[in-house]
Structures are given as C-alpha cells and as structure tokens.
Design a protein around this motif. Structure first.
Motif: not given
Length: 494
Positions: A48, A52, A119, A121-122, A159-162, A242-244
């Motif tokens: 991830a 960036q 994400y 842009e984190h 890119g982590a979004e989905s 944002r992050a998981w």
C-alpha cells in the motif's frame, strides 16, 4: 515578526493546510513501521505504501524488525526507498519506534503499524499540515476489518479503496473527535486519543517531547501523547488520511487486562486524569506541579513556612524547588553562629532528606509536569490552594493564573508560546495569545502573605466565637478580683 501560526488551545481551524490536489510538497517524510513476526501483513502494508501520492524522492520507509524469528524480509512490492533494520537491544513497540527514528532522515516522522493498509493519499494528507504548522500532531482514520486478506498485488492494483466493505470504526477516538468539534474544543486531555497506529509529527517536535519511553511495553502512544501535549502540540484529526486496520487491536481483544496493566505506569508518568493517583504512593516520577520558591537572603523560618505549606497541601504530588546559591556552601572553617551563609545552610539541612524538595541553582523547566508555580517566600498556601489554582486553570482553560506575585504557568502553553513568541515579546503576552490568562485575588485561592502591618495579604487571626469571648470575660473578672484581693493584703501588712 514570527510567522509560525498561533493556535489558541487546540483550535487548529485558524490554520489552512494546502489542498491535496495540485500541492507540491517540499519536506521529507520518514514512515516508521515497527514489526514483529508479521511478515504477511507487513507485505500488505508495504504494498500500500508503494502506491502513495507523496513524491517518492521525499519519502522513505524504515521497517524495524523487533527481534522476529525467523527474521523479517522486505517483499518485492515496496516503496523505492525502503530499508529494514533489526533492533540490537531492548524490545517492544516504543523501543522499535525509537530505533527507527534513529535510523531515519526525514523532517517529518510518520508512525504506521505493520498491520495497516493505507489509501494512496494517506501520507500526503497528514504531511501537508507539517508544512504549515510545526507543532502539529496529525491523526489518521482507520477501519478495523477481518480477513481473509488480499494478495499484495491486489493492494497495488486497487490502491486500497475497494479492498474491503464497511469495517468497524475506532469508536472511542471518533466519538471524542465528534464531541469536541473535530478536537477544536478539546481540552488538556486531548492527548488521550493519540493511540498510535497512524500519526505524524515533525522531527523537531519529537525531539522536544523527549521521544518514546522505551521502558514501556504497552500504552507508549498515550504516554508520548501526554508529553507531546506538554511540549506545546496541537492535535489535528485528518479524515483524508484513511486506512484499513487488519484485524482487531490488542486493546479491543483484552480491554480490561490492558487497562489494568497500564494503570500503574500511567499514574506514575501522567498526572491526568487526577483520579488515577488515588492509589499507590505519594511521590511520582512526574509531579502535578513544580513549585519554585526563590530563597535569596530570606531567613530559614520564612522559607520553611512557605515550603511546608506546599508539602502539607491536599495535592501531595508536587515537587518544591528551592532556588538559591547552594553552590556557595562549603566545608571551610567558620564560626557556626557567625556563618555569613547561616540561613542558607540551615535551609539546606532542613530539606536534605526530603524527596519532594530539590535545592536548585538555576531556573526550573517544569516539563514534563503540567504546571509550574512561582511562589514568593512570603506567600503561604492553604491546604487546598494549589488544587484550587489547578482547577481554575483547567476550568477556564488558561495558560496562566496570576495571584499577586505568584503565578501558575501551564507547561503546554509556555512551550507553545516559546515557539511562536516574537522577539522582545513578553512571555505572558505570548501565553495569552495561545492559551489565555486569568488574574485571581489572594483571598480567592486562600493565599496569605507574611508581610508588614497594613499589608492587604497579611494573615489575620479569625474572629473569636461567642463561647471564646465569654470565656475570656470570665478570666478577666477573675484576674481583677485576684488583683483587688492582693492589694488589700499588701495594705494590711503595712
């Protein structure tokens, strides 16, 4: 004129951060990733980070292996400037983070646990604040999700979004953020939401706060957050970061056990909340207040009265600093009663064995204690005067409470004022700009002054009660009667 923004308390909304779209960063960032026996999730975290939006030439990642067996390895999907270092001494997350800072070069430090998928842009979302507000501590948002986890290749493509649907929010943190208008109305307890997994700050602020306490095994983020607050930090929540979070945290899995473990360590190092010190000892590593009494050429009795009033107060977690020329005392031959430093020597002897008293020759910096009380030697505190002063400072959220010649300074306000203070500007004025001030009368906080007759702060005897007056009158009548009888006997003998 100093161009560093002046944030009042924690109202960061007076500072405008750059918009993410079209912004060109100029400061380098080091992402520090402490890791222990977590190769699978580490691979996802690094995948991830490889996506960036922050410029790759300004971004480095330092993975700190905290003694894993087998040792961790860097996966192929990772940012270009990624290094892996292994802890050589000590253990634990705080120690690993401190180790990573020592092996990093960035102007901005960004913590990220090795079970986080962020994400694109984190990093940029948090780093933009540190381009305009050098004493900011930014906090990212996360959602807790259960497995199964995707492959690193999937993380790179998406890119982590989905990657996941929904997820559980960090309820305690987000509830507090909402209750305080995104921390804009937060008080001196805002540091308690500095809970680690994703946060960023400047290297200078990290150094000013003293870095992580490497002796702590749990709760290191909260304790460091407390010291960041005392160093003048303003806490900024950044919802665009944002992050998981892969799985639930240890605190979520064993909340009661973790709280029980942390409680003694927090009580020793963090004077807030106040009820944390209702059990255990009376002397703590970090006191509620450092009290400074200038000794000068004051007599023993006056200094002792001022110091003892503080030491016997309701709040016992204080440290008294007697400021004087103690280095002038020596063992040279001198007539004990004609010693030119007699009172100084007697004061030193009085408190030599008292653990809550220090004999200091230089002005005292209160950090990391939250308060510094400057107390003239003629001032006498009532038992609850210090508690009342602290309650006033917290209730009105001010950085200074002035009571005659005594002054209670909030450490967080003083440290921030020193950062933004213009050349020639009085410290009180700078503190007023970043935290506000308040004046109180001596009587309002129960302070009296050992002064001359007519001194408005002089200690006055209380009015006698009716019973006391009646008793005095009876004694006077008896004395007069005895006096008359005595005179008659003398006359008769003549």
């Amino acid at each position: 004129m100093n161009t560093i923004p002046r944030v009042l308390r924690n109202d960061w909304s007076t500072v405008r951060a750059p918009e993410l779209a079209g912004w060109r960063p100029s400061r380098s960032v080091s992402v520090i990733v402490p890791a222990y026996r977590c190769q699978a999730t580490l691979d996802l975290t690094l995948a991830a980070l490889s996506r960036q939006t922050y410029p790759s030439e300004l971004l480095e990642v330092v993975v700190v292996d905290d003694g894993s067996e087998p040792a961790l390895e860097l996966p192929p999907l990772r940012p270009a400037r990624t290094t892996l270092v292994r802890v050589a001494s000590g253990w634990g997350r705080a120690n690993a983070l401190a180790w990573g800072v020592r092996h990093s070069t960035g102007e901005i430090l960004h913590w990220l646990d090795a079970d986080m998928v962020v994400y694109p842009e984190h990093v940029a979302a948090q780093a933009r604040w540190h381009h305009v507000l050098p004493y900011a501590v930014t906090l990212g948002y996360k959602r807790f999700v259960d497995g199964p986890w995707p492959a690193p290749e999937v993380v790179v493509r998406s890119g982590a979004e989905s990657l996941f649907d929904g997820g559980e929010p960090h309820r305690y943190v987000e509830r507090y953020i909402a209750q305080t208008d995104r921390l804009r109305l937060a008080d001196h307890l805002a540091f308690r939401i500095h809970v680690g997994a994703t946060a960023a700050l400047s290297r200078d602020l990290y150094t000013a706060a003293g870095g992580f306490d490497t002796a702590l095994r749990l709760g290191e983020d909260t304790e460091f957050g407390y010291r960041l607050a005392q160093a003048g930090a303003v806490f900024v929540p950044e919802p665009a970061a944002r992050a998981w979070h892969l799985g639930r945290t240890q605190v979520m899995r064993a909340q009661a056990a973790v709280a029980r473990y942390n409680r003694p360590f927090f009580a020793d190092r963090i004077p807030y909340p106040r009820h944390a010190r209702t059990a255990g000892g009376t002397t703590w590593t970090v006191p509620l207040a450092e009290v400074v009494i200038p000794v000068g050429d004051e007599p023993l009795e006056r200094v002792r009265a001022a110091a003892d009033a503080v030491l016997s107060g309701t709040d016992l977690d204080v440290r008294v600093n007697l400021l004087g020329p103690w280095d002038t005392l020596d063992d040279g031959r001198v007539s004990p009663l004609a010693d030119p430093c007699l009172d100084l020597r007697l004061i030193a002897a009085t408190y030599r064995g008292e653990p809550r008293v220090r004999l200091v020759t230089e002005p005292v910096a209160a950090f990391p204690a939250p308060f510094l009380l400057e107390l003239p030697p003629a001032y006498r505190l009532a038992r609850d005067s210090l508690r009342h002063l602290v309650e006033l400072a917290d209730h009105h959220r001010v950085g200074l409470v002035q009571v005659g010649a005594a002054a209670l300074w909030r450490t967080a306000a003083v440290r921030r004022a020193e950062l933004v203070r213009a050349p020639g500007e009085a410290l009180r004025d700078a503190v007023a700009a970043v935290h506000g001030t308040r004046d109180e009368t001596l009587a309002a906080v129960g302070v009296t002054v050992d002064g001359a007759p007519g001194d408005p702060g002089r200690r006055r005897r209380p009015m006698p009660s009716t019973a006391e007056v009646g008793g005095v009158r009876s004694l006077l009548r008896a004395a007069m009667l005895v006096g008359r009888l005595g005179v008659r006997r003398v006359l008769r003998t003549r």
